[in-house]
Design a protein around this motif. Structure first.
Motif: not given
Length: 796
Positions: A202, A259, A282, A284
Motif C-alpha cells: 500500500l 484501501s 489501491p 493513497i
C-alpha cells in the motif's frame, strides 16, 4: 476508482486517540531535534536546554507521524499484519517517536524507558555524539529500510511482500524520493505481485511540496496529470489533501479503510478463483504542508509549507531570544501536559489505539528478518559436480552447472516459498535457465503464445532494472528469506550505492543484539570482462569488486571460483552464510574443469592454495605464478605449460586464489592470512607474477604490507577492450600466456640471457596472433584447442 476522499466520508470511529498520538509524536520529533534537557517543559525553556548543534529533519516528520498513528488504528481494529517502510529516510525523529510511544524502543533499549528520564535520553541521543543518526537506521525497531539514500522504499516494500501472503506493507513514498529513477521504476512492482501467494503493498505518496531547496515535481503536477501518471502505472489512487488537522485525520482514516477493504476484496477474489489477471491495487496520495504544525513564519519569512522547514526551522535558538521563545511556543502548542503524565509516560488516551505485542509496528517479526530466517534445504553439490579425471581435459559452462543446482534449491524450497532468483532479464543468458524447470518467472499477465516460463506465482524475478531487482531482493532478505542476484558484471555498478547502503545496514545491525543476522546478499557476477563475445568495451568493467572491498571487512566477501566445481562449492557456502554481502565472479562460457568436487571443496576451504598438479618447485620455487579468476587461471596454466617446455629446469609454483580476502592480513579481515601462512605460500624474496581478473592495483592494495610486495608483479584489466576474440582481450591487456612467460623471464635473475630466444619467440607469438585474428576472425588453433594435458611436452 480515483477520487478525493472528503472529510464528510470519514468512518464513524473515535479518532481522538489518533490525534493525541499524532500530537505526542510531533512533540517528541521536535524535542529530538532541539532539546537536551527539560524534556517535559516543567520549567521555562532556557538556552542551555537546547543542543549546541541542531541537526535533523522536521519537514517530513508531521506527515510520517500521521501515517504511523493511523496504521496503529487499523492494525488494532482489524488485526492486520503490517510493516511500515518509510521512504523519506531522514524522518528519523518520526520513526523514533513512534517506536518509543508504542513501547518497543524501551523494550530494545531499557536505558531509554517510557518516562521523563527516558524521554530526556531519547532527545539527547538524537544526532548527538555517541547517539543515534538522524535518518532511519537499524537502531529503529520496526525498520527494514536504511534512510541514508532515497529511491528504494517501494522496491523494498515489494520484496517484503513476495511470498508473505498475509502481510500488508504500508510504504510512505516521499515526493522528493519519487523523482529518483529507482523509485519511478518500482511502481511497476504490481506486474510481478501475485494476490494469491504474495502480500500487498500500500503506497502512501506523501506530497508536501518541497525538497531541500526546490519544489517537487509530482506536487506541482495538475491533479489530472498526476492521476493519469499513477493510474497509468496501474494503481487506483485515493487523494487526501488539506492543512486542517481534523479534516485530514478524518479523510485519511476513511482512505485507509477503503484501501484495506479493497485489498481484502482483491485477495478474496483471487484466492477463491473468482478473479484472474492483474488487479488494480489501491494507493493513497496524501498532500499536507511541509513542516506542518511548526512555526509558520520565522524572522518575518514564511517557513511552514515551504522548503525552509525541511531541516531545522529555528536555527539560532541559543543565540536569538525570539527563536527561543518561538521554540517554546511551538513545543507547548502540542499541549504536552495532556499527553504525558507526571512521570513522563504517555497517558492512556495516547496509547488507546496502540496494537499489542508483536502486532506493533516496532515489534512485528517481519521487520526483524533474522528472527524468521530458516536454513535453506540445499542439495549436496556432489550430485551436480562435473567429472574431472584429469585437470583441464574437459570443458564446462560453470554457471550452467550452477543453474542445475539452483533449480533443485528452488524445488526443495517450493513448499516454504522462501527462496527466489533475481536478475535483470539475464537468467537464461547467464546459463541459469535450468531454474525454470522448478519455477517460472513471475508475471501478472497478459500472456502471448510465444511467451515462455511465465506464471503468476513464479519465483524467478526478472525486470530490466538492476535497482528494482536488488531492491526486491533486499526487501526479501530483510524479512527473513533467501535469494541470489545474477547480473552482468559490468552493470553491477548501477547498484553500487544500493550495495553501499545494505552493507552499512548489515554492519550496524550486527552491533544490535536484538537483530539476529539475516541471510546474506549474494551477487553472481557473470558475462564478465574477459568473455564478451556479443558485446564490447561498454560491457567490460570488473571494478565493482574494488568498491566492495572498501566496506567493513566484517560484512564483505569476494570469491573467484576458477571452474564449475569450485563455483558449486562456493554457491553452497554463500547460501548457507548470514549477515554478509558475498560477491561471486564466475564465467558462463565453456572453460577447463580443473578440480574434482572433493578437491574443489578442499581448495575452497583453504581459499588460496598451491596447485600441485601444475607445480614443480619441490618447496623452493624460482618463481610463483598466482592467479585469481577463471580466465587468469587458464592463462596461468597455459604459461606454465610453455615454461615447462622451453625452460624445464625452472622451478615454478602455481597458487590459485578463490577467496580474494585471503590476501589481506589476518588483522584486517576475518579471512585474511597471517604473515607466516602468506609467506609460506608466496615466499618472501621470490618473484610473484600474478594474473588477476580485475584491475591490477587492487592486488597491490591488498598485499602492500606483505614482506614480498616489492617482488609482486600483477597483470589484469587495464581498461583496454573492444569486440574481439576471447584471447585478444587478454593480449590487449597484457595478461596472455605469452606475456606471462616474458614477465617470468624478466623477473627471475637466474634466467638472464639464457632465455633470450624463448622471450623473443613469445613476443613473436603475440605478433602472429595479431595478424591471425585479423585474417581469420578467430583465435589461433593452438589457443582455441589448448589443453593442460600434454601442454608441458618438450617442443618438437
Amino acid at each position: 476508482m480515483t477520487d478525493l476522499v472528503p472529510a464528510a466520508d470519514a468512518p464513524t470511529v473515535e479518532l481522538s486517540a489518533v490525534k493525541a498520538w499524532w500530537r505526542a509524536a510531533n512533540y517528541l520529533a521536535v524535542g529530538q531535534i532541539y532539546l537536551m534537557d527539560n524534556p517535559l517543559l516543567t520549567e521555562p525553556l532556557r538556552p542551555e536546554h537546547v543542543k549546541p548543534r541542531l541537526l535533523g529533519h522536521w519537514g517530513t516528520s508531521p506527515g510520517l507521524n500521521l501515517v504511523y498513528a493511523h496504521l496503529n488504528r487499523v492494525i488494532r481494529a482489524r488485526g492486520t499484519t503490517m510493516i511500515h517502510v518509510t521512504g523519506p529516510g531522514h524522518g528519523g525523529p518520526a520513526a523514533l517517536a513512534g517506536a518509543w510511544l508504542d513501547g518497543t524502543y524501551s523494550e530494545r533499549y531499557p536505558d531509554v524507558p517510557r518516562d521523563a528520564e527516558g524521554m530526556r535520553t531519547l532527545f539527547r541521543q538524537f544526532s548527538f555524539p555517541g547517539g543515534v543518526p538522524s535518518h532511519i537506521a537499524p537502531v529503529v525497531p520496526g525498520s527494514i529500510h536504511e534512510g541514508g539514500e532515497l529511491g528504494y522504499s517501494l522496491s523494498h516494500a515489494f520484496g517484503a511482500a513476495f511470498d508473505n501472503p498475509d502481510l500488508v506493507v504500508a510504504c510512505v513514498v516521499g515526493d522528493g524520493e519519487a523523482e529518483t529513477g529507482p523509485l519511478a521504476t518500482s511502481w511497476h512492482g504490481t506486474k510481478f505481485l501475485s494476490p494469491v501467494t504474495d502480500g500487498a503493498v500500500l503506497p502512501i505518496l506523501h506530497l508536501n511540496g518541497w525538497k531541500i531547496a526546490n519544489p517537487t515535481v509530482l506536487a506541482r503536477l495538475p491533479r489530472e496529470e498526476l492521476d493519469a501518471l499513477l493510474s497509468g502505472y496501474g494503481w487506483d489512487p485515493l487523494y487526501v489533501e488539506g492543512s486542517d488537522p481534523d479534516a485530514v485525520h478524518a479523510a485519511f482514516a476513511r482512505a485507509l479503510d477503503r484501501s484495506l477493504d479493497a485489498i481484502g476484496r482483491i485477495r478474496t477474489a483471487a484466492r477463491s478463483g473468482a478473479a484472474t489477471g492483474r488487479p488494480r491495487w489501491p494507493m493513497i496520495v496524501l498532500r499536507t504542508p511541509k513542516g506542518w504544525t511548526g512555526p509558520h513564519e520565522v524572522d518575518g519569512i514564511q517557513v511552514e509549507g515551504t522548503w525552509r522547514s525541511h531541516q531545522v526551522p529555528l536555527a539560532q535558538v541559543r543565540e536569538n531570544p525570539e527563536h527561543l521563545r518561538q521554540l517554546e511556543a511551538w513545543l507547548r502548542s502540542y499541549r504536552p501536559e495532556e499527553l504525558f503524565d507526571a512521570d513522563g509516560g504517555p497517558v492512556a488516551a495516547v496509547l488507546a489505539n496502540v496494537p499489542v505485542g508483536e502486532t506493533r509496528l516496532g515489534a512485528v517479526p517481519h521487520a526483524n528478518g533474522g528472527t524468521l530466517v530458516r536454513t535453506l534445504p540445499l542439495p549436496d553439490v556432489h550430485g551436480y559436480a562435473v567429472k574431472v579425471d584429469e585437470p583441464g581435459a574437459t570443458m564446462s559452462e560453470p554457471t550452467r552447472a550452477l543453474g542445475e543446482w539452483l533449480r533443485d534449491v528452488m524445488a526443495a524450497s517450493a513448499a516454504r516459498r522462501d527462496f527466489r532468483v533475481f536478475g535483470p532479464d539475464e537468467t537464461e543468458s547467464n546459463r541459469l535457465g535450468a531454474v525454470f524447470e522448478a519455477s517460472p518467472k513471475a508475471w501478472q499477465g497478459p500472456y502471448l503464445d510465444v511467451d515462455r516460463h511465465l506464471a503468476a506465482d513464479g519465483r524467478v524475478m526478472e525486470m530490466l532494472s538492476e535497482h528494482t531487482c536488488q531492491g526486491w531482493l533486499e526487501g526479501y532478505l530483510l524479512t527473513g528469506r533467501h535469494g541470489v542476484f545474477s547480473t552482468y558484471e559490468a552493470f553491477t555498478h548501477i547498484v553500487s550505492s544500493m550495495f553501499n547502503q545494505h552493507a552499512k545496514w548489515l554492519y550496524e545491525s550486527a552491533k544490535l543484539g536484538w537483530r539476529p543476522p539475516i541471510a546474506s546478499l549474494n551477487y553472481l557476477l557473470t558475462s564478465h570482462v574477459w568473455r564478451q563475445d556479443n558485446n564490447g568495451f561498454s560491457h567490460q568493467d570488473p571494478g565493482f569488486v574494488d568498491h566492495v572491498v572498501n566496506k567493513r571487512p566484517e560484512v564483505v566477501r569476494v570469491y573467484f571460483p576458477p571452474d564449475a566445481n569450485t563455483l558449486l562449492v562456493t554457491a553452497e557456502h554463500v547460501l548457507n552464510s548470514r549477515g554478509l554481502v558475498n560477491v561471486v565472479v564466475a564465467g558462463k562460457q565453456p572453460s577447463p574443469d580443473w578440480l574434482g568436487i572433493d578437491a574443489a571443496r578442499l581448495h575452497c576451504a583453504r581459499g588460496a592454495g598451491i596447485w600441485e598438479f601444475a607445480s614443480n618447485d619441490e618447496g623452493t620455487p624460482d618463481v610463483v605464478l598466482a592467479c585469481a579468476g577463471d580466465v587468469p587461471t587458464l592463462e596461468t596454466l597455459a604459461a606454465v605449460g610453455l615454461l615447462r617446455r622451453h625452460l624445464p629446469d625452472l622451478r615454478v609454483r602455481v597458487v590459485n586464489i578463490v577467496d580474494l580476502m585471503r590476501l589481506l592480513p589476518h588483522d584486517e579481515h576475518p579471512h585474511g592470512m597471517p604473515d607466516k601462512e602468506y609467506d609460506a605460500l608466496f615466499g618472501t624474496d621470490v618473484p610473484v607474477v600474478f594474473a588477476y581478473h580485475g584491475y591490477p592495483w587492487l592486488i597491490h592494495r591488498l598485499t602492500y604490507r606483505r614482506a614480498n610486495h616489492d617482488h609482486l608483479h600483477v597483470r589484469g584489466y587495464k581498461e583496454v577492450g573492444t569486440t574481439t576474440t576471447p584471447f585478444d582481450m587478454v593480449v590487449l591487456n597484457d595478461m596472455d600466456r605469452y606475456q606471462r612467460v616474458v614477465d617470468v623471464i624478466d623477473r627471475v635473475p637466474s634466467l638472464g640471457g639464457k632465455a633470450a630466444a624463448v622471450r623473443q619467440s613469445m613476443l613473436d607469438m603475440r605478433a602472429r596472433h595479431h595478424d591471425w585474428i585479423r585474417e581469420h576472425g578467430e583465435d589461433m588453433p593452438e589457443i582455441s584447442g589448448w589443453q593442460w594435458a600434454g601442454s608441458a611436452l618438450p617442443p618438437k
